[in-house]
Structure formats: C-alpha cells, structure tokens
Design an enzyme around this catalytic site. Structure first.
Site, PDB file in Angstrom:
ATOM      1  N   LYS A   1      33.618  46.934  37.851  1.00  0.00           N
ATOM      2  CA  LYS A   1      34.805  47.793  37.890  1.00  0.00           C
ATOM      3  C   LYS A   1      34.802  48.756  36.714  1.00  0.00           C
ATOM      4  O   LYS A   1      34.382  48.416  35.612  1.00  0.00           O
ATOM      5  CB  LYS A   1      36.070  46.934  37.853  1.00  0.00           C
ATOM      6  CG  LYS A   1      36.376  46.219  39.156  1.00  0.00           C
ATOM      7  CD  LYS A   1      37.719  45.517  39.071  1.00  0.00           C
ATOM      8  CE  LYS A   1      38.107  44.900  40.404  1.00  0.00           C
ATOM      9  NZ  LYS A   1      39.422  44.215  40.343  1.00  0.00           N
TER      10      LYS A   1
ATOM     11  N   HIS B   1      35.082  36.402  47.631  1.00  0.00           N
ATOM     12  CA  HIS B   1      35.574  36.078  46.293  1.00  0.00           C
ATOM     13  C   HIS B   1      35.645  34.579  46.055  1.00  0.00           C
ATOM     14  O   HIS B   1      35.681  34.138  44.900  1.00  0.00           O
ATOM     15  CB  HIS B   1      36.951  36.723  46.087  1.00  0.00           C
ATOM     16  CG  HIS B   1      37.031  37.582  44.852  1.00  0.00           C
ATOM     17  ND1 HIS B   1      36.211  38.665  44.635  1.00  0.00           N
ATOM     18  CD2 HIS B   1      37.811  37.485  43.741  1.00  0.00           C
ATOM     19  CE1 HIS B   1      36.501  39.211  43.469  1.00  0.00           C
ATOM     20  NE2 HIS B   1      37.458  38.510  42.907  1.00  0.00           N
TER      21      HIS B   1
END
Length: 313
Positions: free
Chosen positions: A176, A259
């Site tokens: 990110k 995830h």
C-alpha cells in the site's frame, strides 16, 4: 471553490502525492460524492460554506439510514482528510472537520485457520499440482505464497517474475502507498513456485497460444508471475473465487477471502514467538497499532485453549 472541483483536486492529490491505491481512491471518491450530494441538497455548494454542523448532520443521516458503524466511520475519516487538505491548501481559513467524531465500531477479530486443516488443504493442493495440470500448479503456488509471505491479494497479483529471488527464497512486494518490502518464504512455497515457474507457467502460455491459433484473442505475454487462462496477468477476482471455494469446507467462521491466509500467517508467527515489530515489517503495516489486532487473536486462542484444556478453567 465549488465542492465537486475541490473533491476532484483532492482525489488527484491522494492518488499522486500519497501514492494511494486505485481502490483507496475509489472509496474516497464514493464517500466524498455522498457528502457533496448531501451538501447540495442543503444549499451548500462551495467549500467556504462547509461547517462542522453540516458534517455532523451528514453522519447522523447516514446512521439513520441504517449504514453500518464501520461505513459511517470510514466516511467521517474521508471527510476529515478532505477538510484538512482544504486548510493546508489555504482554500478555507480553518479545518472544519478537525473535531468531527465518528461512531466507534468494534473491530471483529480476523479469521484464523487452524494448523491441522490448513495442512490438509495444502496437501490437497499439492496432490492436484503433482498431476501437472497448469491451473492446478498455479493455484497451489498462489495459495502457498499467500500464506508463506502474508501477502494481500493485490500484492500477489502484482508480482512479476523478477519479484522472486529463488536463491534467497524472498519476494519483493509493492504494498500500500507504493511501499516496497522484501519478505521471506519457506521451502513448501519454494517448491510450489519452482513447479509453477519451470513447468506450469510455460505450459499455460503454450495453451494460450494454441487457443490463439484456433481463432482466439492474442494473449499478452508479460512479466507477471501469475497468469490467467488467456496468458495475461491474473485478476484478483479469480484468486478470490479460488480461495472462497477452498475455505468453504474448512472449520471456522468469518470471511473466506484471501486475507484469511494473511491473518493466519501473522497469528501463527506471533504464536510461534515472533515479536510484534517483526510481524509489522513482515505484513508491511505502516502503524504498529494495525498489527496489534493479531495479539488479540493470539490471546483469544490462548483463552480458548485454557478453557478447553485446563482442569480448573
């Protein structure tokens, strides 16, 4: 400045100055569009006319409409980011959203897979891959790497062949905000990757070329590590569908997306004695507070084990 114009400039700043992902920018865009629409309905179309009362009314309307606390909290955060940016750019004299509060949502503990059924899952994937079918080889390598390196699904599909150092057994990940990290992976993942890179990937590309010769679209031969059936970089949705199918039969509650492997890897590291800072670096979290959720998971697992096994629990 009019609100839509200011929002558009802010989104550009988020995209290029902060290096936010496309998904993050899209989320901000949706949230701030909702704020702009709410403001327009109340006669507020300029950033000069924004005030704290309007922002609070907006959050109240969202709550009354039945939106989840987490959604309201996210929209409040988007508004605060926007108003802070307006002040930094000298577009308004003060940050009207600085005192905007949002409902606190109890963050659910992430799903963690137990070691025994997880091992069984990897055994099944390995057995299917051993038959040599390219998609099965690819799927085994992807799932092994998701868990071994604790990757986000976007990080996995963004990997190139050059991201893998097979000698050092590390993977270079672009996370990110464009932050890069190097993460180790273990021997089972290395074997699965070797099988994919040396055999499965070339075979899948050859199959894509055959389909092209039969009149299909020309595949884009690129540097992507993991490929779809047509020879181009694999799509996140393919990975999500694969993982959801695999986890549907495993015990445990909670989300069944990719995830879950990242959550499981982090929790298993802490259970095995890794320190929190190391796990933070492993996951690529900007804040240690984000990583601390896994300490709660480990503590809950300890309590559950105590209740189950201790004679005087």
């Amino acid at each position: 400045m009019q609100l839509p114009e200011a929002i558009a400039e802010y989104l550009e700043a988020v995209r290029f100055e902060r290096g936010a992902s496309a998904n993050t920018v899209r989320a901000y865009e949706v949230d701030l569009a909702a704020l702009a629409e709410f403001s327009r309905e109340r006669g507020v179309e300029s950033v000069d006319d924004l005030d704290l009362a309007l922002l609070r009314d907006w959050l109240w309307a969202l709550t009354e409409a039945g939106l989840a606390k987490a959604t309201v909290a996210r929209r409040a955060a988007a508004a605060r980011g926007f108003t802070a940016w307006l002040e930094r750019r000298d577009l308004v004299p003060a940050d009207v959203g600085a005192r905007l509060q949002s409902p606190r949502s109890r963050r659910p503990l992430p799903r963690v897979l137990a070691a025994e059924p997880l091992g069984g899952l990897f055994d099944e994937l390995g057995a299917a891959a051993a038959e040599g079918e390219p998609v099965a080889v690819r799927d085994a390598a992807m799932v092994e790497l998701l868990y071994a390196a604790g990757l986000r699904v976007a990080e996995l599909v963004g990997l190139d062949l050059g991201s893998i150092d097979r000698g050092a057994r590390t993977v270079r990940v672009l996370g990110k905000g464009g932050k890069e990290r190097v993460v180790p992976y273990g021997l089972p993942a290395a074997r699965a990757l070797d099988r994919w890179i040396d055999g499965g990937r070339p075979a899948l590309l050859r199959a894509a070329m055959v389909r092209t010769a039969d009149g299909g679209a020309t595949p884009r031969v690129e540097a992507a590590l993991f490929l779809g059936a047509r020879g181009a970089r694999i799509d996140q949705r393919v990975v999500r569908r694969l993982v959801e199918r695999l986890l549907a039969e495993l015990p445990g509650s909670g989300p069944s997306g990719p995830h879950a492997f990242r959550h499981t890897a982090a929790t298993h590291l802490l259970d095995g004695g890794a320190d929190l800072r190391s796990v933070q670096e492993f996951l690529g979290h900007a804040s240690l507070g984000t990583t601390q959720i896994y300490t709660h998971v480990s503590a809950e697992r300890l309590r559950e084990g105590y209740r189950t096994a201790h004679p005087r629990a």
